[in-house]
Design an enzyme around this catalytic site. Structure first.
Site, short mmCIF file in Angstrom:
data_model
loop_
_atom_site.label_atom_id
_atom_site.label_comp_id
_atom_site.label_asym_id
_atom_site.label_seq_id
_atom_site.Cartn_x
_atom_site.Cartn_y
_atom_site.Cartn_z
N HIS A 94 1.29 48.13 39.06
CA HIS A 94 -0.12 47.79 39.21
C HIS A 94 -0.89 48.34 38.01
CE1 HIS A 94 -4.13 47.36 40.62
NE2 HIS A 94 -4.30 48.66 40.80
N CYS A 104 -5.23 47.66 46.22
CA CYS A 104 -4.48 47.21 45.04
C CYS A 104 -3.01 46.96 45.35
CB CYS A 104 -4.61 48.24 43.92
SG CYS A 104 -6.31 48.36 43.34
N ASN A 121 -8.39 46.11 35.82
CA ASN A 121 -7.75 46.19 37.13
C ASN A 121 -8.26 45.03 37.99
OD1 ASN A 121 -6.95 46.78 39.72
ND2 ASN A 121 -7.59 48.93 39.68
#
Ligand code: UT7
Length: 329
Positions: free
Chosen positions: A256, A116, A286
């Protein structure tokens, strides 16, 4: 002679059409809208449908838009960095496939797999290429078909992830705007908490690995959660301290988007007002390397030239980091 910096000159985002709601997920696994909203903060996520479609199909849309909407020719792009954990195939790099689909033949490209934190790693790499004078114009794209590695029988992971792509155009400038500073960290010990077991060289695909569902994301959610809360805040504090910035000096934090509780905890620890912490997890989930460029794309109208933006991420590896950007548009 003034230092060459790398500044974002354009940004594009793409969400595939199909929307997977919490209601639909509740028909697939034992979960509920209430659990997902309370524990993660996601209402829906976009999913790329279509035989043979991959991350490059979404990545090519945003790269093509960047070229067309900025009166560029494909030949003007010197480097494409694709940040992804869901490449079209193990090789060649998805960056090369995107370049081919967009007619970009005059440069070079490669992928970055930093979980990520892909975009934070990719933007830093691109900025360093520009600062060194090696290239003047780079596209950094985060492109993820997370649905390809999500187990829709595992209620602990399937509500989290979504598909998307977003990209920025970085150009050399001698002004004091753009990528100002960055910190990157990794700790491979964290791999035990978040990984995909099979499909690589340790466990190439076999009938057994398929039967054991080892080609999907494996995540120990609580361990990852604890690390993410601490490390995103630490990286942001590190960069603020190094640049003598207080919470008042930050226009926006772009974290994030993994879990609303992680984002809230990070913002609170840094003493930032809620409206300075950008959030879109409710709509997209996500999307791994695409979350931060999607945030830039959606919120660019709020930014003013010279605003201090901090991007921060945590992900598989473990990887984490933070970037200080002075908005250049
Ligand atoms: O982007 C890469 C980095 N990734 C992250 O940052 C993710 C970090 N981790 C998280 O966001 C959270 O840990 C999760 C969202 C993955 C899980 O939330 P949690 O609050 O840590 O839940 P948990 O794993 O501790 O599970 C609590 C309970 C369990 O039931 P029992 O054992 O208490 O009876 C789970 O079985 O919730 C249950 N559960 C669910 N219940 C309804 C787990 N998933 C679900 C679900 N629906 N989807």
């Amino acid at each position: 002679m003034s230092k060459i910096r790398a500044a974002i000159k354009a940004v594009e985002g793409y969400l595939p059409d199909y929307i997977l709601t919490n209601e639909e997920l509740s028909t697939m696994v034992d979960t509920s809208d209430e659990w997902i909203m309370t524990r993660i903060g996601i209402k829906e996520r976009h999913i790329l449908k279509g035989e043979g479609k991959g991350s490059s199909d979404m990545g090519a849309v945003v790269v093509r838009r960047i070229v067309e909407n900025n009166a560029l020719s494909p030949d003007d792009i010197e480097l494409i960095i694709c940040c992804t954990v869901t490449p079209d195939m193990l090789f060649p790099a998805t960056a090369n496939i995107i370049a081919d689909k967009c007619g970009i033949k005059n440069g070079f490209g490669f992928d970055i797999n930093a979980g990520c934190s892909g975009f934070v790693y990719g933007l830093t790499t691109a900025a360093k290429y520009i600062e060194s004078g090696f290239v003047k114009r780079v596209i950094v794209v985060g492109a993820e078909k997370m649905s390809a590695i999500t187990d829709y029988q595992d209620r602990a992971t399937c509500p989290i992830f979504g598909d998307a792509a977003a990209a920025v155009l970085l150009e050399a400038t001698d002004e004091e705007y753009g990528y100002m500073d960055g910190v990157l960290h990794s700790d491979g010990e964290g791999r035990k908490h978040l990984h995909q077991v099979a499909g690589g060289s340790c466990y190439p695909p076999t009938h057994q690995t398929i039967d054991a569902r080892q080609h999907y994301i494996y995540q120990e959610g609580q361990a990852v959660f604890k690390w993410a809360v601490v490390k995103m805040a630490e990286a942001t504090e590190e960069i603020m301290k190094r640049n003598n910035l207080s919470a008042d000096d930050i226009a926006f934090l772009l974290p994030h988007q993994a879990n609303l509780r992680i984002i809230d905890a990070t913002g609170k620890r840094l003493g930032l007002d809620n409206e300075k912490v950008l959030i879109n997890i409710e709509k997209y989930g996500n999307t791994t390397s695409a979350t931060i460029p999607l945030l830039i794309w959606e919120n660019q109208h709020k930014f003013h030239k010279g605003d201090n933006l901090i991007l921060t991420s945590f992900g598989a590896g473990f990887t984490w980091g933070a970037i200080l950007l002075k908005w250049a548009l």
